[in-house]
Scaffold this motif. Structure first.
Motif, PDB file in Angstrom:
ATOM      1  N   GLN A  40     -33.550  52.142  -9.866  1.00  0.00           N
ATOM      2  CA  GLN A  40     -32.116  52.444  -9.790  1.00  0.00           C
ATOM      3  C   GLN A  40     -31.702  52.749  -8.351  1.00  0.00           C
ATOM      4  O   GLN A  40     -32.427  53.407  -7.612  1.00  0.00           O
ATOM      5  N   HIS A  41     -30.534  52.259  -7.992  1.00  0.00           N
ATOM      6  CA  HIS A  41     -29.945  52.492  -6.679  1.00  0.00           C
ATOM      7  C   HIS A  41     -28.606  53.180  -6.890  1.00  0.00           C
ATOM      8  O   HIS A  41     -27.939  52.951  -7.900  1.00  0.00           O
ATOM      9  N   VAL A  42     -28.221  54.018  -5.957  1.00  0.00           N
ATOM     10  CA  VAL A  42     -26.961  54.743  -6.040  1.00  0.00           C
ATOM     11  C   VAL A  42     -26.061  54.292  -4.905  1.00  0.00           C
ATOM     12  O   VAL A  42     -26.510  54.199  -3.761  1.00  0.00           O
ATOM     13  N   VAL A  43     -24.796  53.978  -5.242  1.00  0.00           N
ATOM     14  CA  VAL A  43     -23.819  53.636  -4.211  1.00  0.00           C
ATOM     15  C   VAL A  43     -22.539  54.426  -4.464  1.00  0.00           C
ATOM     16  O   VAL A  43     -22.183  54.702  -5.602  1.00  0.00           O
ATOM     17  N   GLN A  55      -9.490  54.210  -4.745  1.00  0.00           N
ATOM     18  CA  GLN A  55     -10.252  54.847  -5.814  1.00  0.00           C
ATOM     19  C   GLN A  55     -11.676  55.074  -5.334  1.00  0.00           C
ATOM     20  O   GLN A  55     -12.272  54.189  -4.728  1.00  0.00           O
ATOM     21  N   TYR A  56     -12.203  56.256  -5.622  1.00  0.00           N
ATOM     22  CA  TYR A  56     -13.553  56.628  -5.207  1.00  0.00           C
ATOM     23  C   TYR A  56     -14.435  56.769  -6.442  1.00  0.00           C
ATOM     24  O   TYR A  56     -14.056  57.436  -7.409  1.00  0.00           O
ATOM     25  N   HIS A  57     -15.609  56.139  -6.392  1.00  0.00           N
ATOM     26  CA  HIS A  57     -16.543  56.198  -7.522  1.00  0.00           C
ATOM     27  C   HIS A  57     -17.972  56.172  -7.003  1.00  0.00           C
ATOM     28  O   HIS A  57     -18.229  55.736  -5.880  1.00  0.00           O
ATOM     29  N   HIS A  58     -18.897  56.607  -7.844  1.00  0.00           N
ATOM     30  CA  HIS A  58     -20.315  56.392  -7.548  1.00  0.00           C
ATOM     31  C   HIS A  58     -20.941  55.704  -8.759  1.00  0.00           C
ATOM     32  O   HIS A  58     -20.578  55.968  -9.906  1.00  0.00           O
ATOM     33  N   PHE A  59     -21.827  54.782  -8.445  1.00  0.00           N
ATOM     34  CA  PHE A  59     -22.467  53.944  -9.454  1.00  0.00           C
ATOM     35  C   PHE A  59     -23.975  54.015  -9.272  1.00  0.00           C
ATOM     36  O   PHE A  59     -24.460  54.192  -8.157  1.00  0.00           O
ATOM     37  N   THR A  60     -24.704  53.823 -10.362  1.00  0.00           N
ATOM     38  CA  THR A  60     -26.150  53.632 -10.283  1.00  0.00           C
ATOM     39  C   THR A  60     -26.499  52.373 -11.066  1.00  0.00           C
ATOM     40  O   THR A  60     -25.807  52.016 -12.033  1.00  0.00           O
ATOM     41  N   GLY A  61     -27.573  51.723 -10.640  1.00  0.00           N
ATOM     42  CA  GLY A  61     -28.034  50.534 -11.345  1.00  0.00           C
ATOM     43  C   GLY A  61     -29.010  49.756 -10.497  1.00  0.00           C
ATOM     44  O   GLY A  61     -29.217  50.048  -9.317  1.00  0.00           O
ATOM     45  N   LEU A 116     -25.859  45.870 -10.582  1.00  0.00           N
ATOM     46  CA  LEU A 116     -25.470  45.771 -11.982  1.00  0.00           C
ATOM     47  C   LEU A 116     -25.427  47.228 -12.443  1.00  0.00           C
ATOM     48  O   LEU A 116     -26.438  47.781 -12.882  1.00  0.00           O
ATOM     49  N   ALA A 117     -24.295  47.857 -12.278  1.00  0.00           N
ATOM     50  CA  ALA A 117     -24.184  49.292 -12.514  1.00  0.00           C
ATOM     51  C   ALA A 117     -24.346  49.623 -13.987  1.00  0.00           C
ATOM     52  O   ALA A 117     -23.760  48.969 -14.855  1.00  0.00           O
ATOM     53  N   VAL A 118     -25.134  50.670 -14.234  1.00  0.00           N
ATOM     54  CA  VAL A 118     -25.358  51.162 -15.594  1.00  0.00           C
ATOM     55  C   VAL A 118     -24.721  52.530 -15.814  1.00  0.00           C
ATOM     56  O   VAL A 118     -24.637  53.002 -16.946  1.00  0.00           O
ATOM     57  N   THR A 119     -24.285  53.168 -14.720  1.00  0.00           N
ATOM     58  CA  THR A 119     -23.497  54.397 -14.839  1.00  0.00           C
ATOM     59  C   THR A 119     -22.324  54.326 -13.872  1.00  0.00           C
ATOM     60  O   THR A 119     -22.410  53.721 -12.797  1.00  0.00           O
ATOM     61  N   LEU A 120     -21.243  54.955 -14.259  1.00  0.00           N
ATOM     62  CA  LEU A 120     -20.047  55.079 -13.446  1.00  0.00           C
ATOM     63  C   LEU A 120     -19.681  56.553 -13.426  1.00  0.00           C
ATOM     64  O   LEU A 120     -19.420  57.142 -14.482  1.00  0.00           O
ATOM     65  N   ASP A 121     -19.735  57.156 -12.250  1.00  0.00           N
ATOM     66  CA  ASP A 121     -19.408  58.578 -12.095  1.00  0.00           C
ATOM     67  C   ASP A 121     -20.172  59.444 -13.100  1.00  0.00           C
ATOM     68  O   ASP A 121     -19.638  60.379 -13.686  1.00  0.00           O
ATOM     69  N   GLY A 122     -21.445  59.091 -13.327  1.00  0.00           N
ATOM     70  CA  GLY A 122     -22.312  59.863 -14.207  1.00  0.00           C
ATOM     71  C   GLY A 122     -22.240  59.499 -15.680  1.00  0.00           C
ATOM     72  O   GLY A 122     -23.007  60.019 -16.484  1.00  0.00           O
ATOM     73  N   THR A 123     -21.347  58.599 -16.058  1.00  0.00           N
ATOM     74  CA  THR A 123     -21.219  58.184 -17.450  1.00  0.00           C
ATOM     75  C   THR A 123     -21.989  56.891 -17.680  1.00  0.00           C
ATOM     76  O   THR A 123     -21.784  55.907 -16.965  1.00  0.00           O
ATOM     77  N   THR A 124     -22.870  56.891 -18.675  1.00  0.00           N
ATOM     78  CA  THR A 124     -23.640  55.693 -19.003  1.00  0.00           C
ATOM     79  C   THR A 124     -22.722  54.643 -19.615  1.00  0.00           C
ATOM     80  O   THR A 124     -21.848  54.950 -20.408  1.00  0.00           O
ATOM     81  N   LEU A 125     -22.967  53.386 -19.248  1.00  0.00           N
ATOM     82  CA  LEU A 125     -22.109  52.280 -19.663  1.00  0.00           C
ATOM     83  C   LEU A 125     -22.721  51.459 -20.796  1.00  0.00           C
ATOM     84  O   LEU A 125     -22.414  50.276 -20.927  1.00  0.00           O
ATOM     85  N   ASP A 126     -23.565  52.064 -21.643  1.00  0.00           N
ATOM     86  CA  ASP A 126     -24.290  51.282 -22.634  1.00  0.00           C
ATOM     87  C   ASP A 126     -23.389  50.621 -23.675  1.00  0.00           C
ATOM     88  O   ASP A 126     -23.705  49.547 -24.158  1.00  0.00           O
ATOM     89  N   ARG A 127     -22.264  51.205 -24.026  1.00  0.00           N
ATOM     90  CA  ARG A 127     -21.356  50.589 -25.009  1.00  0.00           C
ATOM     91  C   ARG A 127     -20.397  49.592 -24.361  1.00  0.00           C
ATOM     92  O   ARG A 127     -20.087  48.567 -24.940  1.00  0.00           O
ATOM     93  N   VAL A 128     -19.921  49.902 -23.165  1.00  0.00           N
ATOM     94  CA  VAL A 128     -18.933  49.027 -22.511  1.00  0.00           C
ATOM     95  C   VAL A 128     -19.574  47.937 -21.677  1.00  0.00           C
ATOM     96  O   VAL A 128     -18.922  46.953 -21.341  1.00  0.00           O
ATOM     97  N   GLY A 129     -20.834  48.091 -21.323  1.00  0.00           N
ATOM     98  CA  GLY A 129     -21.533  47.062 -20.570  1.00  0.00           C
ATOM     99  C   GLY A 129     -21.635  47.354 -19.094  1.00  0.00           C
ATOM    100  O   GLY A 129     -20.846  48.117 -18.529  1.00  0.00           O
ATOM    101  N   ALA A 130     -22.620  46.738 -18.491  1.00  0.00           N
ATOM    102  CA  ALA A 130     -22.870  46.902 -17.057  1.00  0.00           C
ATOM    103  C   ALA A 130     -21.683  46.384 -16.255  1.00  0.00           C
ATOM    104  O   ALA A 130     -20.887  45.572 -16.741  1.00  0.00           O
TER     105      ALA A 130
END
Length: 160
Positions: A40-43, A55-61, A116-130
């Motif tokens: 996982q990488h964080v941006v 808009q400011y966000h942080h993503f991991t994936g 291919l982000a799997v989290t957005l601002d700490g929220t997992t994207l498993d239902r909405v998709g990467a």
């Protein structure tokens, strides 16, 4: 972005899946859970949006390059730098799409840290998709939410 995430998260349904096809030795179907198994990488990004301001966000994936390299793109080892002719088409469940070149993400060339982000601002994207995240873009237009398909294509012919 958070409103669409909240609305999608409340919708009943199965986990989102990405279908990866094209000129590949190993096409794949991946969920967010599958992508979590990758390094996982964080941006942190700041997207300048024409309608809603910055808009400011942080993503991991995982890196898009790492995931796609694992699908064994059909690069011709005889043709020098054959991978440079490959294109990557990314499609979101909402109809948005973006096109990238392999050279943008290849460590020997552009080395863009596309996720291919799997989290957005700490929220997992498993239902909405990467989500496709290009942190080097000033505008978030190539940011694709709820990726449902990626096609890797090297099939067009060279100019003569």
């Amino acid at each position: 972005m958070s409103q669409s995430l909240a609305a999608a998260d409340t919708a009943a349904g199965s986990l989102a899946e990405i279908v990866i096809t094209g000129d590949l030795g190993r096409p794949a179907r991946l969920t967010v859970a599958d992508l979590l198994a990758w390094p996982q990488h964080v941006v942190r990004v700041a997207f300048e949006c024409a309608t809603s301001g910055t808009q400011y966000h942080h993503f991991t994936g995982p890196l898009l390059h790492d995931v796609l390299a694992d699908t064994a793109p059909a690069f011709d080892p005889v043709r020098r730098k054959d991978r440079l002719r490959f294109l990557i088409a990314v499609h979101g469940a909402d109809g948005h799409h973006a096109l990238l070149s392999w050279a943008e993400i290849d460590p020997d060339f552009g080395r863009a840290p596309v996720l291919l982000a799997v989290t957005l601002d700490g929220t997992t994207l498993d239902r909405v998709g990467a989500q496709l995240v290009l942190p080097q873009d000033r505008c978030g237009a190539r940011h694709i939410s709820g990726i449902d398909a990626i096609r890797v294509d090297g099939g067009y012919t060279a100019w003569t």
